[in-house]
Design a protein around this motif. Structure first.
Motif, PDB file in Angstrom:
ATOM      1  N   UNK A   1       0.829  -1.207   0.000  1.00 22.42           N
ATOM      2  CA  UNK A   1       0.000   0.000   0.000  1.00 22.42           C
ATOM      3  C   UNK A   1       0.865   1.260   0.000  1.00 22.42           C
ATOM      4  N   UNK A   2       1.932   1.239   0.768  1.00 25.82           N
ATOM      5  CA  UNK A   2       2.833   2.396   0.800  1.00 25.82           C
ATOM      6  C   UNK A   2       3.515   2.594  -0.552  1.00 25.82           C
ATOM      7  N   UNK A   3       3.951   1.485  -1.132  1.00 27.07           N
ATOM      8  CA  UNK A   3       4.622   1.576  -2.432  1.00 27.07           C
ATOM      9  C   UNK A   3       3.673   2.116  -3.503  1.00 27.07           C
ATOM     10  N   UNK A   4       2.437   1.634  -3.482  1.00 28.48           N
ATOM     11  CA  UNK A   4       1.444   2.110  -4.460  1.00 28.48           C
ATOM     12  C   UNK A   4       1.133   3.584  -4.255  1.00 28.48           C
ATOM     13  N   UNK A   5       1.066   3.983  -3.004  1.00 29.48           N
ATOM     14  CA  UNK A   5       0.765   5.379  -2.705  1.00 29.48           C
ATOM     15  C   UNK A   5       1.877   6.301  -3.192  1.00 29.48           C
TER      16      UNK A   5
END
Length: 308
Positions: A104-108
């Motif tokens: 989720x952090x990487x996608x954000x």
């Protein structure tokens, strides 16, 4: 108008109507006392008591001791297997949550940096979305860690239980303590009748159950096994045996911490007259409380009671 002295006599006579039948008058009313806590520790069944876990060995329970030990081990093994299976699943769930959080952090970050309208994505909005992701992950991780800790504690407890497979459970130990107190109350009743003692109280009623790390070897197994030998072969045998028993009794607060039977700390063991109803009625009459109030309270004492 009654004088003060006559009034007191009148009130006492009236209040006596609520007193249960008293013991017949004697030239000298005697009372006895028993140190119930020490009597428990000196009971023959205490030879099977292990002071370290404060539990009885299964030999204190009627039945096949080896069969009980085997059943205890099988039960512990089954519960251990279930606990380890649960722990494995929780650890797997934790790893999944950590992996999902990282994605989720990487996608954000990727969305922020590669979007055609990257300039339109304000830092404030990014921080809000990041905060939301962080909070959700923290909530899930905290819940998982709590469950993992519970299971780990359960496994530690089961490991300890496996060391005491030859011991009765806490519930079974309670039953043994209750059996001991049954016999002691029976003995008190028999001795009191023999000596014609109408009232017996417990001199150890202030006994306080308090666990600590101090332990002492239970002297009762040897006491019941080879007392005669020790007294005949050891010149100081009587002194050493007495000293070991004294130390055993001095630690009664610790040794009996798992004895939950309320009879252990009863003040009155046998006899006595509950004067509470009469005392309350005396006060009510003195303060000219109505008969309906007095009758209500007396009815309460009869049905619900006080110190029954």
């Amino acid at each position: 108008m009654l004088s003060g002295k006559k009034l007191i006599v009148f009130l006492l006579a009236f209040a006596s109507l609520y007193m249960p039948p008293a013991l017949q008058a004697q030239d000298q009313v005697q009372f006895g006392y028993v140190n119930l806590a020490e009597a428990v520790l000196l009971h023959p069944l205490m030879k099977d008591f292990d002071a370290r876990p404060r539990r009885f060995r299964i030999t204190a329970i009627k039945g096949d001791a080896e069969k009980v030990r085997t059943q205890n081990l099988a039960k512990i093994k089954d519960e251990m297997g279930q606990a380890q299976k649960t722990l494995k699943q929780l650890e797997e769930d934790r790893r999944k949550e950590e992996s999902e959080y990282t994605k989720q952090l990487q996608n954000l970050i990727k969305q922020k940096n590669t979007s055609p309208k990257a300039g339109e994505i304000s830092m404030e909005k990014y921080n809000e979305e990041r905060k939301s992701v962080d909070l959700e992950f923290t909530r899930k991780l905290r819940a998982l860690r709590t469950e993992i800790q519970k299971v780990q504690n359960s496994i530690a407890k089961l490991n300890l239980e496996s060391e005491y497979a030859e011991h009765a459970s806490h519930e079974e130990s309670q039953k043994v303590f209750s059996l001991i107190l049954d016999e002691l109350y029976e003995a008190v009743d028999a001795v009191a009748k023999f000596y014609k003692i109408p009232f017996v109280f417990n001199s150890s009623f202030e006994f306080s159950r308090s666990a600590n790390e101090v332990t002492i070897t239970n002297p009762m197994p040897e006491f019941f096994k080879d007392l005669d030998y020790r007294l005949s072969e050891d010149p100081e045998g009587k002194l050493t045996v007495a000293a070991s028993i004294r130390g055993w009794l001095d630690l009664k607060n610790n040794n009996l911490v798992n004895c939950g039977d309320p009879r252990l700390t009863n003040f009155v063991i046998k006899g006595g007259v509950n004067m509470t109803p009469a005392v309350v009625d005396y006060i009510y009459q003195k303060h000219e409380i109505s008969k309906s109030h007095r009758d209500f309270i007396q009815d309460y004492f009869r049905k619900v009671g006080s110190d029954k």
